[in-house]
Design a protein around this motif. Sequence first.
Motif, PDB file in Angstrom:
ATOM      1  N   VAL A 191      -1.592   1.045 -10.797  1.00 35.61           N
ATOM      2  CA  VAL A 191      -0.356   1.819 -10.742  1.00 35.61           C
ATOM      3  C   VAL A 191       0.283   1.585  -9.384  1.00 35.61           C
ATOM      4  O   VAL A 191      -0.417   1.419  -8.378  1.00 35.61           O
ATOM      5  CB  VAL A 191      -0.632   3.323 -11.011  1.00 35.61           C
ATOM      6  N   TYR A 192       1.592   1.531  -9.362  1.00 34.68           N
ATOM      7  CA  TYR A 192       2.347   1.192  -8.159  1.00 34.68           C
ATOM      8  C   TYR A 192       3.282   2.335  -7.772  1.00 34.68           C
ATOM      9  O   TYR A 192       3.702   3.129  -8.620  1.00 34.68           O
ATOM     10  CB  TYR A 192       3.176  -0.062  -8.389  1.00 34.68           C
ATOM     11  N   LEU A 193       3.621   2.356  -6.489  1.00 35.31           N
ATOM     12  CA  LEU A 193       4.668   3.251  -6.016  1.00 35.31           C
ATOM     13  C   LEU A 193       5.557   2.435  -5.090  1.00 35.31           C
ATOM     14  O   LEU A 193       5.153   2.096  -3.971  1.00 35.31           O
ATOM     15  CB  LEU A 193       4.089   4.460  -5.285  1.00 35.31           C
ATOM     16  N   GLN A 194       6.728   2.087  -5.577  1.00 37.02           N
ATOM     17  CA  GLN A 194       7.723   1.384  -4.767  1.00 37.02           C
ATOM     18  C   GLN A 194       8.519   2.427  -4.013  1.00 37.02           C
ATOM     19  O   GLN A 194       9.140   3.299  -4.625  1.00 37.02           O
ATOM     20  CB  GLN A 194       8.641   0.540  -5.654  1.00 37.02           C
ATOM     21  N   MET A 195       8.522   2.309  -2.703  1.00 33.29           N
ATOM     22  CA  MET A 195       9.186   3.300  -1.851  1.00 33.29           C
ATOM     23  C   MET A 195      10.298   2.612  -1.066  1.00 33.29           C
ATOM     24  O   MET A 195      10.024   1.719  -0.262  1.00 33.29           O
ATOM     25  CB  MET A 195       8.179   3.942  -0.901  1.00 33.29           C
ATOM     26  N   ASN A 196      11.517   3.005  -1.324  1.00 35.04           N
ATOM     27  CA  ASN A 196      12.680   2.457  -0.644  1.00 35.04           C
ATOM     28  C   ASN A 196      13.372   3.527   0.176  1.00 35.04           C
ATOM     29  O   ASN A 196      13.140   4.723  -0.019  1.00 35.04           O
ATOM     30  CB  ASN A 196      13.664   1.879  -1.672  1.00 35.04           C
ATOM     31  N   SER A 197      14.217   3.093   1.088  1.00 37.84           N
ATOM     32  CA  SER A 197      14.981   4.030   1.929  1.00 37.84           C
ATOM     33  C   SER A 197      14.064   5.075   2.559  1.00 37.84           C
ATOM     34  O   SER A 197      14.345   6.278   2.513  1.00 37.84           O
ATOM     35  CB  SER A 197      16.076   4.714   1.099  1.00 37.84           C
ATOM     36  N   LEU A 198      12.994   4.605   3.115  1.00 41.45           N
ATOM     37  CA  LEU A 198      11.994   5.519   3.661  1.00 41.45           C
ATOM     38  C   LEU A 198      12.544   6.319   4.836  1.00 41.45           C
ATOM     39  O   LEU A 198      13.366   5.823   5.624  1.00 41.45           O
ATOM     40  CB  LEU A 198      10.754   4.753   4.078  1.00 41.45           C
ATOM     41  N   LYS A 199      12.068   7.547   4.940  1.00 49.10           N
ATOM     42  CA  LYS A 199      12.482   8.465   5.985  1.00 49.10           C
ATOM     43  C   LYS A 199      11.245   8.893   6.789  1.00 49.10           C
ATOM     44  O   LYS A 199      10.123   8.868   6.262  1.00 49.10           O
ATOM     45  CB  LYS A 199      13.116   9.711   5.358  1.00 49.10           C
ATOM     46  N   PRO A 200      11.429   9.323   8.014  1.00 42.67           N
ATOM     47  CA  PRO A 200      10.282   9.801   8.800  1.00 42.67           C
ATOM     48  C   PRO A 200       9.505  10.903   8.089  1.00 42.67           C
ATOM     49  O   PRO A 200       8.270  10.979   8.236  1.00 42.67           O
ATOM     50  CB  PRO A 200      10.933  10.292  10.085  1.00 42.67           C
ATOM     51  N   GLU A 201      10.190  11.730   7.318  1.00 43.05           N
ATOM     52  CA  GLU A 201       9.502  12.814   6.617  1.00 43.05           C
ATOM     53  C   GLU A 201       8.652  12.322   5.452  1.00 43.05           C
ATOM     54  O   GLU A 201       7.935  13.120   4.843  1.00 43.05           O
ATOM     55  CB  GLU A 201      10.506  13.869   6.130  1.00 43.05           C
ATOM     56  N   ASP A 202       8.712  11.041   5.140  1.00 39.07           N
ATOM     57  CA  ASP A 202       7.817  10.469   4.130  1.00 39.07           C
ATOM     58  C   ASP A 202       6.453  10.111   4.725  1.00 39.07           C
ATOM     59  O   ASP A 202       5.549   9.716   3.985  1.00 39.07           O
ATOM     60  CB  ASP A 202       8.435   9.212   3.519  1.00 39.07           C
TER      61      ASP A 202
ATOM     62  N   LEU B 260       8.187   0.002   1.243  1.00 35.32           N
ATOM     63  CA  LEU B 260       6.780  -0.323   1.072  1.00 35.32           C
ATOM     64  C   LEU B 260       6.444  -0.194  -0.404  1.00 35.32           C
ATOM     65  O   LEU B 260       7.071   0.599  -1.116  1.00 35.32           O
ATOM     66  CB  LEU B 260       5.869   0.629   1.858  1.00 35.32           C
ATOM     67  N   ARG B 261       5.447  -0.976  -0.846  1.00 34.35           N
ATOM     68  CA  ARG B 261       4.936  -0.793  -2.193  1.00 34.35           C
ATOM     69  C   ARG B 261       3.453  -0.487  -2.117  1.00 34.35           C
ATOM     70  O   ARG B 261       2.665  -1.285  -1.609  1.00 34.35           O
ATOM     71  CB  ARG B 261       5.158  -2.021  -3.065  1.00 34.35           C
ATOM     72  N   LEU B 262       3.090   0.667  -2.636  1.00 31.89           N
ATOM     73  CA  LEU B 262       1.690   1.058  -2.698  1.00 31.89           C
ATOM     74  C   LEU B 262       1.101   0.627  -4.031  1.00 31.89           C
ATOM     75  O   LEU B 262       1.790   0.633  -5.050  1.00 31.89           O
ATOM     76  CB  LEU B 262       1.540   2.562  -2.537  1.00 31.89           C
TER      77      LEU B 262
END
Length: 123
Positions: A79-90, A18-20
């Motif tokens: 400002v962006y936050l690119q989130m890869n390889s996401l885990k349930p704990e994220d 996801l990208r925030l």
Amino acid sequence: QVQLVESGGGLVQAGGSLRLSCAASGRLFSSYAMGWFRQAPGKEREFVASITRSGGSTYYADSVKGRFTISRDNAKKTVYLQMNSLKPEDTAVYYCAANYGSRWWAQADFGSWGQGTQVTVSS
């Protein structure tokens, strides 16, 4: 000061991306370092990542290092936050904020918090 609005959250499967985005209003966006924090259910809000005013330096929590990337576009005041390889704990509500102090990791030095965007990672 700036006003901040986050977007881009949603539901994603583990391993997904996801990208925030965090859009700012106000003339002084480029004057502030920016940060992302998150708060999971039943837990305190925690530091995720921050970026200096120019974008030349970035800092990450150990839990996201190598998977998340913070960036900024001062011309777009975003400002962006690119989130890869996401885990349930994220799974958490993610907030962006402007740094009005000197500590890049400390919530107390951040302000103008956005309303947050929910990220849910299913296993």
